[in-house]
Design an enzyme around this catalytic site. Sequence first.
Site, PDB file in Angstrom:
ATOM      1  N   ASP A 114      36.833  40.713  39.285  1.00  0.00           N
ATOM      2  CA  ASP A 114      36.542  41.901  38.854  1.00  0.00           C
ATOM      3  C   ASP A 114      36.914  42.951  39.522  1.00  0.00           C
ATOM      4  OD1 ASP A 114      34.428  40.473  40.642  1.00  0.00           O
ATOM      5  OD2 ASP A 114      32.952  42.440  39.981  1.00  0.00           O
TER       6      ASP A 114
ATOM      7  N   ASP B  97      40.793  38.737  50.347  1.00  0.00           N
ATOM      8  CA  ASP B  97      39.767  39.761  49.558  1.00  0.00           C
ATOM      9  C   ASP B  97      39.489  40.667  51.145  1.00  0.00           C
ATOM     10  OD1 ASP B  97      38.863  41.453  48.359  1.00  0.00           O
ATOM     11  OD2 ASP B  97      36.351  40.301  47.786  1.00  0.00           O
TER      12      ASP B  97
ATOM     13  N   GLU C 157      32.175  39.318  41.448  1.00  0.00           N
ATOM     14  CA  GLU C 157      31.573  39.462  42.712  1.00  0.00           C
ATOM     15  C   GLU C 157      31.403  40.986  43.582  1.00  0.00           C
ATOM     16  OE1 GLU C 157      33.374  40.350  47.098  1.00  0.00           O
ATOM     17  OE2 GLU C 157      33.363  41.240  45.447  1.00  0.00           O
TER      18      GLU C 157
HETATM   19 ZN    ZN Z   1      36.828  42.134  46.595  1.00  0.00          ZN
END
Ligand code: ZN
Length: 428
Positions: free
Chosen positions: A102, A218, A195
């Site tokens: 997402d 990330d 997330e």
């Molecule tokens: Zn992220």
Amino acid sequence: MLNENGAEHKALGMQDKSSWFENDVRERFLRYVQIWTTSDRHSKTKPSSQNQFELARLLMSELGGFGVQDITLTEACYVIARIPATAGHENVPSVGFLAHLDTAPDESGENVKPRVHENYNGGVIELEQGTRLDPEEYPALRNYEGQTIISSDGTTLLGADNKAGISAIMTALRYIYENPEYPHGPFEVVFTSDEEVGRGTEDLPLADLNSEFCYTIDGGSEGTIEYECFNAYSATVKFTGHVIHPGTARGRLVNAVTMSGTFLSMLPRNESPEATDGRFGFYCPVEARADFGSAELHLILRDFEMSELERRVAFLHTLARSVEQSFPGGKVEVEISAQYLNMRTAIEQRPEIIEAAANAVRSTGMEPVFHSIRGGTDGARLTEMGVPTPNIFCGAQNMHGRQEWVAVRSMARAAKTVVNILSELCKR
Ligand SMILES: [Zn+2]
């Protein structure tokens, strides 16, 4: 280097196969960002938005195309792929690599039109609707003169957070499948949903995961390894007023709009995200809804130290009482819920997890940069659940905004780092 089986351990250095990695990761990234996967913090369903399935299904079919056999798509929109070890490495501990499908709901992620800036000249990039990428404002741009960078067209976010991470993992996987002589133990790839709305691990079938530790891909700049994050609480503050026609309201109306505004104005401005950096935490109102009769504020509270977070919770309760006193007849209620905890303590007990990442970053030709995350990741929640999960860079810059950008080189290096971590773990 040789292991006990006499097999050679390889590492992908700075120059190795760079154009293959850059071409693959770039083409992949451009494909993924055009799929709308904005999550929805108001939704009660899981996933919070159905469109995340579109990217999940594409990844399922691409994984199948590489030759990955064991792939699952769960109802909650998690893609889980399991890759068996190469011969002789079956006993290497299983590791997981995570990225999220997402994009943040703060900015539109619909109809993303990525712009590729080849051979970036180091100057200001003018995008649509007055969006600008100015190296004065974003000095990281200066490191990419002559490189290819990708931005949105200025009307939406880009989604490099976290499609740069997904792309890096997918490119690494393709490399491993096309180069079966490359050594690795068993590993898992998990693409999570939601997330960005703090629900990334909510329905993750943890019992089905084999990995004893994981890495989220990330993080931001090249070389970054993060294993400290905020402690995070959210607060809902509910105001109940007393509704009377404004013409005859004297002494009787209790206006919930004004109550919530009063509460907001009493939050310390010097403890806001815009006034803090480094190790300082904050209060941040993220949403407000109000009418005469009732109002609701949503805030997030963040700090690296738990004691500071508790101090802020206590202050919100004090504020609530104080607003109640200035609005006789009105009511203010504060509800606190925990979102995630600082993962430092748990990860420091397993130094080899950080060491493997640091060595992999070095073999890719970068110096590891250790950061504290002024935020959280799925990894923070997983760490709490007993699976230590530090965070590694994916190259995304200016995450969550229209100024988001990423250098193709950074994503390629993130992909190589993934491959090199697997090789590192075989040395143990
Ligand atoms: Zn992220």
